[in-house]
Design a protein around this motif. Structure first.
Motif, PDB file in Angstrom:
ATOM      1  N   SER A 141     -10.186  13.477  -1.340  1.00  0.00           N
ATOM      2  CA  SER A 141     -10.116  13.217  -2.777  1.00  0.00           C
ATOM      3  C   SER A 141     -11.386  12.534  -3.277  1.00  0.00           C
ATOM      4  CB  SER A 141      -8.891  12.349  -3.076  1.00  0.00           C
ATOM      5  OG  SER A 141      -8.858  11.999  -4.433  1.00  0.00           O
ATOM      6  N   PRO A 148       3.644   7.379   3.739  1.00  0.00           N
ATOM      7  CA  PRO A 148       3.901   6.018   3.240  1.00  0.00           C
ATOM      8  C   PRO A 148       5.255   5.455   3.680  1.00  0.00           C
ATOM      9  CG  PRO A 148       2.980   7.341   1.494  1.00  0.00           C
ATOM     10  CD  PRO A 148       3.272   8.275   2.642  1.00  0.00           C
ATOM     11  N   LEU A 198      -7.540   1.838  -1.427  1.00  0.00           N
ATOM     12  CA  LEU A 198      -6.497   2.393  -0.563  1.00  0.00           C
ATOM     13  C   LEU A 198      -7.077   2.784   0.796  1.00  0.00           C
ATOM     14  CD1 LEU A 198      -4.395   4.514  -3.067  1.00  0.00           C
ATOM     15  CD2 LEU A 198      -3.717   2.407  -1.896  1.00  0.00           C
ATOM     16  N   GLU A 242       1.558  11.740   0.987  1.00  0.00           N
ATOM     17  CA  GLU A 242       1.873  10.762  -0.057  1.00  0.00           C
ATOM     18  C   GLU A 242       3.347  10.388  -0.136  1.00  0.00           C
ATOM     19  OE1 GLU A 242       0.210  12.646  -3.513  1.00  0.00           O
ATOM     20  OE2 GLU A 242      -1.815  11.969  -3.030  1.00  0.00           O
ATOM     21  N   GLY A 276       0.825  -1.215   0.000  1.00  0.00           N
ATOM     22  CA  GLY A 276       0.000   0.000   0.000  1.00  0.00           C
ATOM     23  C   GLY A 276       0.853   1.256   0.000  1.00  0.00           C
ATOM     24  N   LEU A 300      -7.247  10.755   1.188  1.00  0.00           N
ATOM     25  CA  LEU A 300      -8.072   9.895   0.338  1.00  0.00           C
ATOM     26  C   LEU A 300      -9.553  10.233   0.474  1.00  0.00           C
ATOM     27  CD1 LEU A 300      -6.136   6.583   0.979  1.00  0.00           C
ATOM     28  CD2 LEU A 300      -6.485   7.635  -1.270  1.00  0.00           C
ATOM     29  N   VAL A 336       1.195   4.075  -3.150  1.00  0.00           N
ATOM     30  CA  VAL A 336       0.891   5.505  -3.007  1.00  0.00           C
ATOM     31  C   VAL A 336       2.114   6.342  -3.338  1.00  0.00           C
ATOM     32  CG1 VAL A 336       0.327   7.317  -1.331  1.00  0.00           C
ATOM     33  CG2 VAL A 336      -1.004   5.212  -1.370  1.00  0.00           C
ATOM     34  N   LEU A 341      -3.083   9.992   5.395  1.00  0.00           N
ATOM     35  CA  LEU A 341      -3.411   9.269   4.167  1.00  0.00           C
ATOM     36  C   LEU A 341      -4.920   9.087   4.045  1.00  0.00           C
ATOM     37  CD1 LEU A 341      -0.595   6.624   4.216  1.00  0.00           C
ATOM     38  CD2 LEU A 341      -1.167   8.024   2.255  1.00  0.00           C
ATOM     39  N   GLY A 364      -8.964   4.457  -5.194  1.00  0.00           N
ATOM     40  CA  GLY A 364      -9.012   5.254  -3.971  1.00  0.00           C
ATOM     41  C   GLY A 364      -9.723   4.538  -2.843  1.00  0.00           C
ATOM     42  N   HIS A 374       1.443   8.395  -6.672  1.00  0.00           N
ATOM     43  CA  HIS A 374       1.006   9.752  -6.323  1.00  0.00           C
ATOM     44  C   HIS A 374       2.122  10.649  -5.790  1.00  0.00           C
ATOM     45  CE1 HIS A 374      -3.230   8.989  -6.997  1.00  0.00           C
ATOM     46  NE2 HIS A 374      -3.066   7.814  -6.395  1.00  0.00           N
ATOM     47  N   CYS A 408      -1.154   6.676   9.190  1.00  0.00           N
ATOM     48  CA  CYS A 408      -2.295   6.343   8.329  1.00  0.00           C
ATOM     49  C   CYS A 408      -3.336   7.458   8.299  1.00  0.00           C
ATOM     50  CB  CYS A 408      -2.960   5.050   8.799  1.00  0.00           C
ATOM     51  SG  CYS A 408      -2.043   3.566   8.378  1.00  0.00           S
TER      52      CYS A 408
END
Length: 139
Positions: free
Chosen positions: A95, A72, A114, A68, A26, A92, A30, A88, A111, A34, A85
């Motif tokens: 977004s 990560p 994720l 991003e 994961g 997300l 990312v 993130l 998305g 991204h 997390c």
């Protein structure tokens, strides 16, 4: 007596190996899809990034880069994993709900997946194969 290979695979290490796999894949996904493209094409991104929270494009881009790239890397290492997390998941969520509200589930499946991956990591923690676990053993 012959050992059942499924029982052998279901040993205590397997859930932690699964969390390691989820964290690494994961996080690297990312970062690769991204984070690094935003960093490498910073000027272009700055000119085109959506600003759904009206913070300004530069602040929005820096926040996205933090979520991003830095997060990560922390998740992959298993360091401050649950905390890492959260940005993130926030990014997300913004977004998916604010930047792309017109997307169908099929359009936004990357998305949403994720969100599932990082939500699971946030709930479950990093697992035994992480810096979080090693630091907890030393404390």
């Amino acid at each position: 007596m012959k050992k059942n290979w499924m029982a052998a695979l279901a040993g205590p290490f397997l859930p932690d190996a699964g969390m390691l796999f989820a964290r690494l894949t994961g996080a690297l996904l990312v970062l690769h899809v991204h984070g690094l493209p935003k960093l490498l094409h910073f000027s272009d991104e700055l000119a085109h990034i959506d600003d759904p929270l009206h913070l300004g494009r530069a602040v929005t881009l820096y926040c996205a880069l933090f979520a991003e790239i830095v997060c990560p890397l922390l998740v992959a290492a298993g360091l401050l994993t649950r905390l890492a997390c959260l940005p993130l998941l926030f990014l997300l969520g913004v977004s998916m709900l604010l930047v792309h509200p017109d997307w169908s589930i099929a359009d936004g499946q990357f998305g949403w997946l994720l969100i599932i991956v990082f939500g699971t990591i946030a709930i479950s923690g990093a697992g035994r194969y992480s810096l979080d676990a090693r630091l907890r053993l030393r404390a």
